[in-house]
Design a protein around this motif. Structure first.
Motif, short mmCIF file in Angstrom:
data_model
loop_
_atom_site.label_atom_id
_atom_site.label_comp_id
_atom_site.label_asym_id
_atom_site.label_seq_id
_atom_site.Cartn_x
_atom_site.Cartn_y
_atom_site.Cartn_z
N LYS A 96 -1.84 5.08 2.86
CA LYS A 96 -1.76 4.87 4.31
C LYS A 96 -2.11 6.16 5.04
O LYS A 96 -2.79 6.16 6.06
CB LYS A 96 -0.36 4.43 4.71
CG LYS A 96 -0.01 3.01 4.34
CD LYS A 96 1.40 2.68 4.79
CE LYS A 96 1.89 1.40 4.15
NZ LYS A 96 3.31 1.15 4.44
N LYS A 97 -1.60 7.27 4.52
CA LYS A 97 -1.89 8.57 5.15
C LYS A 97 -3.39 8.85 5.16
O LYS A 97 -3.95 9.27 6.16
CB LYS A 97 -1.14 9.67 4.41
CG LYS A 97 -1.45 11.06 4.98
CD LYS A 97 -0.92 12.16 4.11
CE LYS A 97 -1.37 13.52 4.63
NZ LYS A 97 -2.83 13.65 4.72
N MET A 129 3.68 18.44 2.18
CA MET A 129 3.55 17.56 1.02
C MET A 129 3.92 18.30 -0.26
O MET A 129 4.63 17.77 -1.12
CB MET A 129 2.13 17.00 0.93
CG MET A 129 1.82 15.96 2.01
SD MET A 129 0.08 15.50 2.06
CE MET A 129 -0.09 14.55 0.58
N MET A 136 0.84 -1.18 0.00
CA MET A 136 0.00 0.00 0.00
C MET A 136 0.88 1.24 0.00
O MET A 136 1.86 1.30 0.74
CB MET A 136 -0.88 -0.01 1.26
CG MET A 136 -2.01 0.99 1.21
SD MET A 136 -2.95 1.05 2.73
CE MET A 136 -3.62 -0.58 2.81
N SER A 137 0.57 2.23 -0.83
CA SER A 137 1.42 3.40 -0.94
C SER A 137 1.32 4.25 0.33
O SER A 137 0.35 4.15 1.10
CB SER A 137 1.00 4.24 -2.14
OG SER A 137 -0.20 4.92 -1.86
N ALA A 138 2.35 5.09 0.53
CA ALA A 138 2.37 5.94 1.72
C ALA A 138 1.20 6.91 1.70
O ALA A 138 0.63 7.23 2.75
CB ALA A 138 3.69 6.70 1.78
N LEU A 139 0.84 7.40 0.52
CA LEU A 139 -0.29 8.34 0.43
C LEU A 139 -1.58 7.66 0.86
O LEU A 139 -2.41 8.25 1.56
CB LEU A 139 -0.43 8.85 -1.00
CG LEU A 139 0.47 10.05 -1.38
CD1 LEU A 139 0.32 10.36 -2.85
CD2 LEU A 139 0.13 11.27 -0.55
N ARG A 153 -2.54 15.87 -6.49
CA ARG A 153 -2.27 14.69 -5.65
C ARG A 153 -2.76 14.92 -4.24
O ARG A 153 -3.27 13.99 -3.60
CB ARG A 153 -0.77 14.42 -5.63
CG ARG A 153 -0.33 13.50 -6.74
CD ARG A 153 1.09 13.11 -6.61
NE ARG A 153 1.22 11.69 -6.43
CZ ARG A 153 2.29 11.01 -6.80
NH1 ARG A 153 3.32 11.65 -7.31
NH2 ARG A 153 2.36 9.72 -6.62
N GLY A 179 7.18 17.73 -2.94
CA GLY A 179 6.98 17.26 -4.30
C GLY A 179 5.55 16.94 -4.72
O GLY A 179 5.33 16.54 -5.85
N ALA A 180 4.59 17.09 -3.84
CA ALA A 180 3.22 16.74 -4.23
C ALA A 180 2.56 17.88 -4.97
O ALA A 180 2.61 19.03 -4.54
CB ALA A 180 2.41 16.40 -2.98
N ARG A 229 -5.06 6.68 7.72
CA ARG A 229 -4.75 7.05 9.11
C ARG A 229 -5.32 8.41 9.47
O ARG A 229 -5.63 8.65 10.64
CB ARG A 229 -3.25 7.01 9.34
CG ARG A 229 -2.75 5.58 9.34
CD ARG A 229 -1.31 5.47 9.57
NE ARG A 229 -0.82 4.18 9.11
CZ ARG A 229 0.45 3.92 8.90
NH1 ARG A 229 1.36 4.85 9.12
NH2 ARG A 229 0.83 2.73 8.48
N ASP A 230 -5.45 9.31 8.51
CA ASP A 230 -6.10 10.58 8.80
C ASP A 230 -7.53 10.34 9.29
O ASP A 230 -8.04 11.06 10.14
CB ASP A 230 -6.16 11.47 7.54
CG ASP A 230 -4.83 12.11 7.24
OD1 ASP A 230 -4.63 12.58 6.10
OD2 ASP A 230 -3.97 12.15 8.15
#
Lengths: 779, 249
Positions: free
Chosen positions: A6-7, A286, A1-4, A295, A290-291, A10-11
């Motif tokens: 997961k974020k 973010m 699962m990508s970090a985004l 995104r 680089g976001a 979790r948010d």
């Protein structure tokens, strides 16, 4: 699962209470719409199914008992598919609380039923001295197969053994019809009635669309055979009018579900704006690493979608369960098959569109605007922004006008509009809460007032299944102890362009029957072809004094001049009342002038116990006549009507509770965010000596202050909203005059303050427990 | 104190990583304007430890934000590794930063809901310098480089300030950018952690990186191989450490 990803997850999961409340809000909206869609869809298809498959007759003729070969004669007529005869009797069933009307159908052949095909759920078909009762009759008083029931037929009584329990599709429960039903051998029933011959002819047509014309033609054929037609019924309304009430209830439920969903969207917007405000530094980070804006936007919409999916799953599960319960309640009471629940894919599609699509659509703009913050703005406002960047009129007003109140209270009041958008959303949600409360309060009080108006002026109400000449019963009844006054009425349901209207024949100078003329004049004995109409009939038809009103039954038609309009709520779920003299009404129906179907009686005593005793005496007296009367006190009538709409009362207040919950959640969110944003301020207050209680007072003041502002707005919008809601309910279900009790405004104030106080508990507790070191330290 | 010459003659063109040409930043509201930066020009050599030094209010953080595209100058231009960044859109700048600049913030700015490793992986995901299958390994390697591999699965709230800043440096290194930019990287740390973090930053120049940092600390500024000194938005000192001081005196 990508970090985004997961974020995003979790948010949502980090703030468990907020997530739970937001998901709950969405689930409530989805539950309501799913339950209503499922139950109403199932109800509609069930009703259609009943009409098509149970062998309901297209035309029924109630005739004087005849041995003529009616079925053979009718079956040879054009457009007639099947014809049959039965014997019908309206009797009274002795139950512990008095008597219940019991309609008995006598059948010659239980094996080859051509109409109203029932199944025997328990026991056997009846033999001589036996009766097959409808299974829903057990709701009147408990009984079982093998028990003996006592019937009053004409001037005598008869005991019958219950041979079994039948289930007739389309037979509405006595809960709705206030009449039990059963089946006997036709010869046995005729013997009970001391009649020779059948008195009911049933017809099914080839072309249902030609039923009205065919009914008139068949009526003529019967008359040519020397058969006296007393009444006819054309069409397949298996529920006897209950379906329109239930459809109206579903319409109201759907409207309330949409309201609950809109409030869920309010709640979601409040939550999203809080989340975005918290996440501004994270967004800046973010973007710094680089976001792109897109995104970041997609990441936060993913969080909204998670809320939506969770709420939808819960909403679908609960909604299907509730829809099942709702459908079963109506199905059992209307003789439908309660097990015929079908859950189609459209239900899930609708739930997903509502539960996921609407939150995404609602949150898109605030998320988009939030993610447009530049890196510099996000990072320079490090931590949580503190709010108002300029001094406003509000702060100055509080300082100027309320300078005498403690500073902690002033701080709370000045914080009311620190975040304008959030405050507006919160106030709007609370105002809707108050307005909903007021609308429901006003609707229920208007209904209660209307019921009181309808059943006023008399103490006892007797309805006759067999119309009688008044002269034949008046001397007997006048001699009943406790009778102060009596007034006979004749009442028939007739058809107008705008619905079924109650043609009521009254005395020219009634005392017990309230006149309430609002325009024109009352009817006189000298009037011919004239009538008053009720206010709701005038509203629906657009007719006024001087116009002509056209109405008809299956066999008779008339056009009468309108001489007046009166406030008469005898037929609130139909199309109103037409009031004329009893002689005119009986002439329209082809009955002798002195006949009556309803009797109003006033008591010499106003004590309820005396009225109840009078009702029993009138019941006993009329029971000794061929009238087959059902007697009620006005108290019983009011309670009976109230219980019929009990489901709506419960529904309305449930919706108010849900609306209040959503409003409270919105306020909770707003205050919680305020606590978060003002942590440093709180730390400074604590460092200066403020106790936890004083800090709590700041936020309690803010919460209740928002509640009071909401109350003011709710008063402004609530009264027109209450009027509008009552008109809406009147259009689909029950039209009653608007009665507003000013005390409701005070009740609403108490309600909103209570809701606001409950909502402040969490944030206030949190604020009072903040530790100074945590707030004054830079992260 | 003399205002030093703003020329960049002493840095050879081929050695220049970043060029700032006449950067001016003026902000204003209600008819008044304030000049934050006034025609600041300098060049940052490759593989240098470059300090932007000045007291509080000198404009150094604003200058750093302009160099990284977080802010835009009123006039002037920034050429970063041969690319003028002034014409890029906001999204373009974001993508450019993800690949080209590793940023280390004073307050770390780690995402609180992600572990140390996931914070580094997020940078890899956004920068796109490494394919998906290599990101986990790369993130652990970056954490190892800063001595935080054993803390890979801890949340920021479970780390000290110094440890968080190390993770932030690992995140900045994730996409192997040619330059790291740090705004007061030790400003929020105790002295021991500050030294450790600064030593780590300084060691990156030996690995081919250029490190640009903002500081008001003279001791830290003195450790730079090149620096620019600002005062009230103007350059008052410029050049290699030692050379700049000699010129000024």
């Amino acid at each position: 699962m990508s970090a985004l990803t997961k974020k995003a997850i979790r948010d949502v999961t980090r703030r468990k209470l907020r997530t739970a409340l937001t998901v709950l809000g969405i689930a409530i909206g989805v539950t309501g719409l799913t339950a209503i869609a499922m139950a109403s869809g199932q109800f509609t298809s069930g009703l259609d199914n009943l009409n098509d498959t149970t062998g309901q007759p297209d035309i029924q003729f109630f005739v004087a008992p005849t041995t003529a070969p009616v079925a053979d004669v009718l079956s040879r007529q054009p457009n007639v598919d099947v014809a049959a005869t039965e014997t019908y009797a309206a009797t009274r069933w002795a139950i512990p609380s008095g008597h219940e009307p019991l309609a008995i159908t006598g059948l010659a052949d239980f094996q080859n039923l051509r109409f109203q095909k029932f199944t025997i759920a328990a026991g056997t078909q009846p033999g001589p001295g036996q009766i097959l009762m409808e299974s829903s009759d057990t709701a009147v008083t408990p009984f079982k197969v093998g028990d003996t029931i006592t019937l009053q037929v004409g001037t005598g009584t008869r005991q019958l053994v219950v041979s079994g329990l039948a289930h007739t599709p389309g037979a509405a429960s006595p809960t709705f019809t206030r009449r039990a039903s059963g089946y006997m051998q036709e010869s046995d029933l005729q013997s009970l009635l001391h009649v020779n011959g059948s008195n009911l002819a049933l017809v099914r047509l080839h072309d249902y669309g030609q039923r009205a014309a065919t009914a008139v033609q068949l009526g003529g054929v019967l008359q040519s055979q020397g058969v006296v037609v007393l009444q006819s019924a054309v069409g397949r309304d298996v529920s006897g009018g209950s379906s329109s009430i239930i459809t109206g209830i579903f319409t109201i439920m759907q409207a309330l579900s949409v309201l609950a969903l809109l409030l869920s969207v309010f709640l979601l917007l409040s939550t999203i704006s809080t989340l975005i405000a918290e996440q501004v530094p994270v967004m800046g980070t973010m973007k710094a690493i680089g976001a792109s804006g897109g995104r970041v936007l997609r990441n936060y919409l993913m969080g909204v979608a998670i809320y939506g999916v969770a709420g939808t799953v819960i909403g679908i599960a609960v909604g299907i369960g509730l829809g099942d319960l709702l459908y079963r309640y109506f199905a059992v009471n209307l003789g439908m098959d309660p097990s015929a629940i079908q859950i189609g894919p459209s239900l899930f599609i609708q739930a997903v569109l509502v539960g996921v699509g609407i939150p995404l659509a609602a949150a898109a703009l605030p998320v988009f605007l939030g993610t447009r913050v530049t890196v510099k703005q996000a990072l320079s406002g490090y931590g949580i922004a503190n709010g108002q960047r300029r001094r406003g009129v509000w702060s100055a007003a509080v300082r100027g006008l309320l300078g005498f109140v403690p500073q902690t209270v002033q701080v709370g009041l000045r914080g009311l509009f620190r975040r304008r958008t959030r405050s507006l959303l919160t106030v709007a949600a609370l105002a809707v809460t108050g307005a909903a409360f007021l609308a429901v309060q006003t609707t229920t009080s208007s209904w209660n007032a209307a019921l009181g108006d309808v059943f006023t002026g008399f103490d006892v109400y007797a309805n006759l299944d067999n119309p009688q000449p008044y002269g034949s019963v008046q001397p007997t009844l006048a001699a009943v102890p406790g009778v102060a006054r009596m007034e006979p009425l004749s009442q028939t349901l007739v058809q107008t362009k705008w619905g079924r209207t109650l043609l009521t024949g009254v005395s020219a100078d009634p005392v017990l029957y309230q006149q309430h003329v609002v325009s024109g004049r009352w009817i006189t004995d000298a009037d011919q072809g004239a009538a008053l109409i009720s206010q709701d009939a005038a509203q629906k038809s657009g007719l006024k004094v001087g116009d002509t009103i056209d109405f008809h039954t299956d066999l008779h038609r008339a056009s009468w001049r309108i001489v007046g309009i009166s406030r008469d709520l005898q037929n609130p779920t139909g199309a109103g009342v037409i009031i004329t003299t009893r002689a005119q009404a009986n002439a329209f129906n082809g009955l002798p002038a002195d006949y009556f179907q309803t009797l109003l009686v006033s008591s010499t005593s106003s004590r309820q116990a005396d009225v109840d005793a009078l009702a029993r005496r009138v019941d006993a007296t009329l029971g000794g006549t061929p009238a087959q009367a059902t007697v009620f006190t006005t108290n019983q009538l009011v309670q009976g009507n109230q219980s019929t709409f009990l489901i709506l009362y419960a529904l309305f207040y449930s919706v108010v509770a849900i609306v209040a919950l959503v409003g409270a959640i919105g306020l909770f969110n707003a205050l919680a965010m305020g606590v978060l944003e003002r942590r440093r301020e709180i730390g400074i207050l604590r460092a200066m000596g403020a106790t936890g209680r004083r800090v709590a007072q700041v936020f309690w003041t803010e919460g209740v202050g928002l509640g009071l502002v909401s109350w003011v707005i709710a008063v402004a919008i609530g009264i027109p909203a209450a009027y509008g809601f009552l008109q809406f309910v009147g259009a689909v279900l029950l039209a009653v005059p608007f009665v507003f009790n000013p005390a409701s405004i005070l009740a609403m104030l108490v309600f909103i303050v209570a809701v606001a106080s409950v909502a402040t508990v969490g944030p206030v507790w949190s604020a009072s427990r903040i530790r100074i070191a945590e707030t004054l330290r830079y992260e | 104190m003399q205002i030093a010459d703003r020329s960049v003659e002493h840095v050879q063109a081929s050695d220049v990583l970043v060029e700032a040409e006449a950067i001016t930043k003026v902000i204003g509201s209600n008819g008044t304007s304030t000049t934050i930066l006034d025609a600041v020009s300098f060049a940052v050599p490759r593989n240098s430890l470059f300090a932007i030094n000045g007291p509080s209010g000198s404009g150094k953080s604003t200058l750093l934000n302009i160099l990284t595209g977080i802010d835009r100058p009123t006039s002037g231009r920034v050429v970063f590794a041969g690319n003028e960044i002034g014409h890029m859109s906001e999204n373009g700048l974001a993508r450019w930063r993800g690949r080209t600049v590793g940023i280390v913030f004073q307050f770390f700015q780690l995402l609180p809901t992600l572990t140390a490793r996931e914070n580094v992986e997020l940078a890899l995901e956004l920068g796109g310098a490494f394919p998906r299958r290599q990101r986990r390994e790369r993130s652990l390697a970056c954490l190892d480089e800063v001595g935080m591999a054993d803390y890979a699965d801890r949340l920021p709230s479970q780390l000290s300030g110094g440890q968080q800043q190390r993770v932030a440096i690992a995140r900045a290194l994730a996409n192997d950018p040619p330059v790291l930019v740090a705004d007061e990287p030790t400003g929020n740390l105790d002295s021991k952690s500050a030294h450790q973090v600064f030593d780590l930053l300084g060691s990156l120049t030996g690995r081919g990186k250029s490190v640009l940092y903002v500081t008001h600390d003279r001791e830290l500024a003195a450790r730079a191989t090149s620096r620019v000194d600002l005062l009230d938005g103007r350059v008052i000192g410029l050049g290699a450490v030692g050379a700049g001081r000699e010129a000024a005196s």
